[in-house]
Design a protein around this motif. Structure first.
Motif, PDB file in Angstrom:
ATOM      1  N   SER A  37     -19.669  -0.616 -28.414  1.00  0.00           N
ATOM      2  CA  SER A  37     -18.272  -0.873 -28.117  1.00  0.00           C
ATOM      3  C   SER A  37     -17.630   0.347 -27.485  1.00  0.00           C
ATOM      4  N   ASN A  47     -25.004 -15.953 -36.620  1.00  0.00           N
ATOM      5  CA  ASN A  47     -23.896 -15.084 -36.999  1.00  0.00           C
ATOM      6  C   ASN A  47     -23.543 -15.049 -38.478  1.00  0.00           C
ATOM      7  N   SER A  63     -19.596  -5.905 -37.860  1.00  0.00           N
ATOM      8  CA  SER A  63     -20.148  -6.174 -36.536  1.00  0.00           C
ATOM      9  C   SER A  63     -19.812  -5.057 -35.574  1.00  0.00           C
ATOM     10  N   THR A  64     -18.570  -4.537 -35.724  1.00  0.00           N
ATOM     11  CA  THR A  64     -18.264  -3.474 -34.792  1.00  0.00           C
ATOM     12  C   THR A  64     -18.948  -2.208 -35.224  1.00  0.00           C
ATOM     13  N   TRP A 105     -14.507 -16.260 -32.923  1.00  0.00           N
ATOM     14  CA  TRP A 105     -15.575 -15.263 -33.019  1.00  0.00           C
ATOM     15  C   TRP A 105     -15.397 -14.181 -31.962  1.00  0.00           C
ATOM     16  N   GLU A 106     -15.389 -12.926 -32.413  1.00  0.00           N
ATOM     17  CA  GLU A 106     -15.275 -11.781 -31.502  1.00  0.00           C
ATOM     18  C   GLU A 106     -14.015 -11.783 -30.661  1.00  0.00           C
ATOM     19  N   ASP A 107     -12.991 -12.484 -31.110  1.00  0.00           N
ATOM     20  CA  ASP A 107     -11.788 -12.531 -30.296  1.00  0.00           C
ATOM     21  C   ASP A 107     -10.544 -12.268 -31.138  1.00  0.00           C
ATOM     22  N   GLU A 127     -13.384 -10.595 -40.275  1.00  0.00           N
ATOM     23  CA  GLU A 127     -14.235  -9.745 -39.456  1.00  0.00           C
ATOM     24  C   GLU A 127     -13.524  -9.291 -38.173  1.00  0.00           C
ATOM     25  N   PHE A 128     -12.869 -10.217 -37.550  1.00  0.00           N
ATOM     26  CA  PHE A 128     -12.283  -9.890 -36.239  1.00  0.00           C
ATOM     27  C   PHE A 128     -10.768  -9.773 -36.289  1.00  0.00           C
ATOM     28  N   THR A 184     -23.770 -11.605 -40.244  1.00  0.00           N
ATOM     29  CA  THR A 184     -22.689 -10.674 -39.924  1.00  0.00           C
ATOM     30  C   THR A 184     -21.470 -10.977 -40.786  1.00  0.00           C
TER      31      THR A 184
END
Ligand SMILES: Nc1nc2c(ncn2[C@@H]2O[C@H](COP(=O)(O)OP(=O)(O)OP(=O)(O)O)[C@@H](O)[C@H]2O)c(=O)[nH]1
Ligand SMILES: [Mg+2]
Lengths: 231, 823
Positions: free
Chosen positions: B721, B695, B713-714, B568-570, B613-614, B698
């Motif tokens: 960001s 989450n 998300s971004t 997540w987010e990485d 997503e990421f 998202t």
């Protein structure tokens, strides 16, 4: 001071009309703070403080129960008088009513508390009526100081009533801190004197407790405050 | 009874005609009047008491006011009538007897008794009398009234001046029956009334209650000690004023000494054996649990000093990790360690014990001291006593292990602690032989066995390891990047614990050492992806039993939950996972979903969503590669599958404090039923459920975002960001600047020592210079003078020459030329 944290524990109650500053006095004593907008007390609140009695080399733990001044809590707060060794009877020097009501509070204390309870009458909020010059005794401020809080009880009046009733007396301010600790210390001194005279022989007053000979207490608390290895 | 019949006879009219009960009750009630003799009143009360059983309503209607008068006038004077009237009132207010309308009548009578404060005042005053039955029956009646109308009694109590003192007095009664009754009455009396709690504390309730506990033999005491301790609990819980008061007393120390734990203990001191090894029975465990709960109140609330917090935390930790306390008590202890734990577990030394086999828990081996953190991880991973019961998956054993996980979770909440632990898990920087893999990493990276049957104990260890590791990486970009660098050597460490023991257990050469030397060692993330792939394949193999498949599922859930929280987010980790072939594994699972198999596919979709997503770093599989696959699977289908996890009980029933579920899997035909009843399991922890819920939306939106669009998300956080990246730039610039300045500073400070010397040198040099200048000027002047002289000489010579020529003497021309050249 090695070996003991305290020699005596005294239980105190603080009473008087609502909003005269009872809680403020206690917070000033225990935390050296002043709250501009404290909540009215519901029932009672507990606070404590170690004080040293000057000239006697005695350390006293004051356990204070700050009571609510609001009428509806009166029956609850009465329960606390019985166990107390000392009582701070507080009024507000800018409120005549609170001074007059002090009579009722005193009657209540007399009725429920130990006959040997030590009472100190505290005229609070003197910071509001401080004479800038400080010359001579304060007088009733007349219309000459509009907008300012007017003193409604003179120092002499408080003093003389206290004398009549056999109370100690002090004027104080929770806001500036003036005479706050003194009020407690003077009452504690008086209790100590009574102990010396044997008034409380055999620990008869529920509000006075001698420290046990054991030294555990002190060591602990000192260790506690000095401990850093935990972080 | 004989007495009763006499009364009946006495009341029967002279004619001997039988009377109705109503008449009898009426007459008896009349006799309650103060005008009659005391003895007659007493007889009347006794008679009425006998009639209550059958004529409760009539007795109440006719006699209650009279009885209340008797209560206030006679009970103090005459213990017998006191007893009788109290018992009669008790019967009248009883809401649970067998009479018809018992409840209704009991409440009605209660209301009448409580119509004003008089009866309650009398009752509390009666408590002050020593006569056994007076005290006892008053206590019972007060309890009954409290049961029925607690708040009314409480408000009267607060107004009664004698109340608090007499309640304290009955707590001091040496007669056991009275004391028991007093304790249960006090429990009711102070329930939810902080005013009463404070008054009782002020009157000395703590002293009295602790006296009772001590007299009863401490925690070895029976139900009375239990009652007293639970009163202490009530006095303190939710009552900060009483907590402050309690802290002022010596009772916090008493709590420790009741458990045989020292009040002062340093990090390195071992806990005394008297504390660690005790004889336990059920009552003692109950009492000890109450004590621990009280410690928990103090340690979890504001205002404790450092000493108190340390000692209590230590005591709870020791009991939970290194004692022979019953498993359930250990869980209680660990659960009470406060969430904002301030005591560093890594520095606390714990000495665990192990039961000597075959001694029925009577002999214990002491293990090597280890840090509390290691012991906690060990307990979580392998269960109580070094995994000697690892196969046991009862509710109690799982509660203990998840309690250990919770302590770990709370402890690593602080970023620096997380990072410190991860740092210690990284491979050594130099080329030294990698240390044995810590058990936590081993459990994650170790390939599950596909040849022999899957061992549920190993599955559980891996599952818990994935939860522990999630706590290390969740929501921390820095932790994630450290985690990416972990390269497990896959040599199980001999010792226990999170870190390698300092004494360095001899390293066993890795069995898998035939790895190609050139091939870089696998990262943990790669190992996880492979294990996931293997487990997903195994769960759907043809020959796998339902039960075994469920174990594979548990393993898969462990891997998927960890990966979801990690990726997540990485984007970097997402890249690693995709490069390791993660995508096709997920897609395959999602593709072959069946109706009754929803949990695993749902989690696969979730993780796939995170990967889409990421997926922001360049690489082989980009968003553009993924998008058509998602479209083929169908975005709606995907979302539907993902959300179906919410219907699964294993997910649905998880709460912050309840993650251990009763076993709900298939019941083996052989095993005994009781085995199954006691069996429990863990699927998710609350942190993941919470993470999932925060989450999923998202991810859901992300599925329908075009690959070239900002991912949802971004997109949502463009501003943030941008802000972050600009701040990051600023920071980088500033860091660079600082580095430069530091460099300069270093140089300056290095040279500044020489400066003085240099200055001297400059001074001498400049003086030398000026001297030299002087000299040079002198020389110049000299030279000029010489030139002038020369010039004069030349002029003179020319003069002489011409004179000589005139004189007819021969004069050389070349000299002339020479001169001309010179000019
Ligand atoms: N200027 C001034 N204001 C004060 C002083 N002491 C208290 N006050 C103010 O007086 C108000 C009432 O103070 P409290 O301490 O809550 O009074 P109390 O006696 O505890 O009131 P109850 O709890 O309702 O009985 C607050 O607004 C305080 O800020 C003082 O010494 N000087
Ligand atoms: Mg107040």
């Amino acid at each position: 001071m090695s070996g003991l944290t305290w020699h005596y524990v005294f239980k105190f109650v603080i009473t008087g009309d609502a909003a005269v500053g009872k809680s403020s006095l206690l917070v000033r004593l225990t935390d050296q703070r002043f709250l501009a907008n404290p909540d009215p007390t519901l029932g009672v609140e507990f606070g404590s403080k170690l004080i040293t009695i000057p000239g006697e080399d005695k350390i006293v733990k004051l356990q204070c129960w700050d009571t609510a001044g609001t009428e509806s809590f009166r029956s609850i707060t009465r329960s606390y008088y019985r166990g107390a060794a000392g009582c701070l009877l507080v009024y507000d020097v800018t409120s005549r009513k609170s001074f007059l009501n002090a009579r009722t509070w005193l009657a209540d204390v007399r009725e429920h508390a130990d006959p040997h309870v030590t009472c100190i009458l505290v005229g609070n909020k003197v910071d509001l009526v401080e004479e800038p010059d400080g010359g001579g005794t304060p007088v009733l401020t007349s219309i000459s100081a509009p907008g300012k809080h007017r003193r409604q009880v003179t120092k002499e009046e408080g003093e003389s009533w206290a004398r009549e009733e056999g109370l100690l007396f002090v004027e104080a301010s929770a806001k500036s801190g003036q005479n706050v600790e003194e009020a407690f210390v003077r009452a504690a001194c008086d209790i100590l004197a009574k102990i010396r005279q044997g008034v409380f022989d055999d620990n008869r007053s529920p509000g006075v407790k001698l420290s046990k000979a054991s030294s555990t207490n002190l060591v602990l608390e000192q260790e506690g405050s000095g401990r850093t290895c935990c972080f | 009874m004989e007495f009763l019949s006499q009364t009946y006879v006495a009341l029967r009219g002279p004619t001997g005609t039988p009377q109705t009960p109503e008449d009898t009750i009426g007459r008896l009630s009349d006799r309650l009047s103060p005008a009659t003799l005391l003895a007659d009143r007493r007889a009347a009360v006794l008679a009425l008491k006998g009639l209550v059983r059958d004529w409760k309503q009539d007795v109440g209607d006719r006699a209650l006011p009279g009885l209340l008068d008797v209560l206030s006038n006679d009970a103090e004077v005459d213990a017998d009538i006191g007893k009788a009237v109290l018992e009669t009132l008790n019967l009248l207010c009883d809401v649970e007897d067998t009479t018809p309308n018992s409840k209704e009548l009991g409440l009605k009578h209660t209301n009448q008794v409580l119509a004003n404060e008089k009866a309650v005042n009398t009752l509390f005053a009666l408590l002050g009398y020593m006569a056994f039955y007076t005290r006892f029956a008053s206590l019972q009646l007060i309890s009954a009234l409290l049961q029925n109308r607690r708040q009314v009694v409480q408000s009267y109590f607060l107004k009664s001046s004698a109340g608090p003192a007499s309640v304290i007095a009955v707590l001091e009664d040496k007669r056991e029956i009275i004391r028991n009754e007093a304790i249960s009455m006090v429990q009711l009396l102070m329930l939810q009334s902080s005013d009463i709690q404070k008054v009782l504390a002020f009157e000395g309730a703590f002293e009295k209650l602790f006296n009772i506990v001590t007299q009863e033999g401490g925690i070895d005491g029976g139900i009375v000690a239990q009652g007293a301790l639970s009163c202490v609990d009530t006095l303190l819980r939710f009552n900060s004023s009483n907590q402050s008061y309690f802290r002022e007393t010596t009772f916090p120390q008493a709590l420790c000494s009741l458990l045989f734990f020292p009040w002062k203990i340093s990090d390195k001191d071992p806990a005394p054996q008297d504390f660690a090894l005790q004889f336990w029975d059920e009552q003692k465990a109950t009492n000890a649990a109450l004590l621990l709960e009280i410690m928990g109140i103090l340690v979890g609330s504001k205002g404790g000093n450092v000493q108190e917090i340390y000692t209590f935390t230590r005591c709870l930790t020791e009991l939970g990790l290194a004692s022979n306390a019953p498993t359930k008590l250990k869980s209680t202890a660990l659960r009470l360690i406060p969430p904002n734990i301030t005591v560093p577990l890594s520095e606390m030394t714990i000495t665990p014990y192990l039961p000597v086999p075959e001694t029925n828990g009577e002999e214990w081996d002491r293990l090597e001291p280890a840090s509390a953190l290691e012991v906690i991880v060990e307990l979580a991973l392998h269960g109580e006593f070094n995994g000697s019961d690892g196969g046991k998956q009862t509710k109690n054993s799982l509660e203990l292990r998840t309690a250990a996980v919770a302590v770990f979770e709370n402890f690593v909440r602080k970023e620096e602690i997380k990072l410190g632990i991860l740092q210690a898990l990284l491979p050594p920087e130099d080329d030294t032989e990698p240390p044995p893999t810590p058990p936590l990493i081993y459990a994650l990276a170790n390939t599950p066995s596909t040849t022999s049957a899957l061992d549920p104990a190993v599955v559980l260890t891996t599952h818990i390891a994935s939860i522990l590791f999630s706590h290390l990486v969740r929501l921390s970009p820095q932790a994630k990047s450290l985690a990416r660098a972990i390269k497990p050597a896959l040599q199980p460490s001999e010792g226990s614990g999170l870190f390698v023991p300092a004494d360095g257990t001899p390293t066993v050469p890795a069995p898998a050492a035939d790895l190609d030397e050139d091939e870089p060692p696998q990262t943990l993330l790669q190992a996880l992806s492979e294990n996931l792939s293997l487990a997903l394949l195994s769960r759907s193999r043809e020959n796998v039993t339902v039960k075994e498949s469920r174990e594979w599922d548990r393993l898969v859930v462990g891997y998927l939950t960890l990966l979801s929280q990690w990726l997540w987010e990485d984007p970097g980790s997402v890249r690693d996972f995709l490069d390791a072939g993660g995508m096709s594994v997920l897609v395959e699972q999602i593709n072959q979903v069946s109706e009754d198999d929803t949990l695993v596919p749902a989690l696969c979709v979730y993780l796939l969503g995170i990967c889409y997503e990421f997926n922001q770093e360049p690489g082989e599989i980009t968003r553009t590669t993924l998008a058509p696959i998602l479209n083929r699977l169908g975005v709606d289908t995907l979302v539907g599958r993902m959300l179906r996890i919410r219907d699964d009980d294993r997910f649905k029933s998880i709460g912050p404090d309840s993650i251990v579920l009763l076993y709900s899997g298939p019941v083996p035909s052989t095993g005994r039923k009781s085995d199954v009843n006691d069996k429990a399991e863990v699927w998710f922890d609350w942190a993941f459920v919470d993470f999932w819920k925060s989450n999923y939306y998202t991810i859901q939106r992300g599925f329908s975002t075009e690959p070239d669009q900002q991912s949802a998300s971004t997109g949502q956080n463009v501003e943030t960001s941008m802000l972050i990246s600009s701040l990051r730039d600023v920071i980088q610039k500033q860091a660079q600047e600082i580095a430069n300045l530091q460099q300069q500073l270093k140089q300056t400070s290095k040279t500044s020592g020489n400066e003085a010397a240099l200055r001297d040198q400059v001074a001498t040099l400049s003086s030398q210079l000026s001297a030299a200048e002087e000299k040079r000027k002198g020389v110049e002047k000299e030279q000029e003078d010489l030139l002038v002289l020369l010039d004069e000489m030349a002029v003179k010579r020319r003069g002489y020459k011409s004179q000589l020529r005139e004189a007819g003497l021969d004069v050389s021309e070349d000299e002339e030329d020479d001169d001309a050249d010179d000019e």
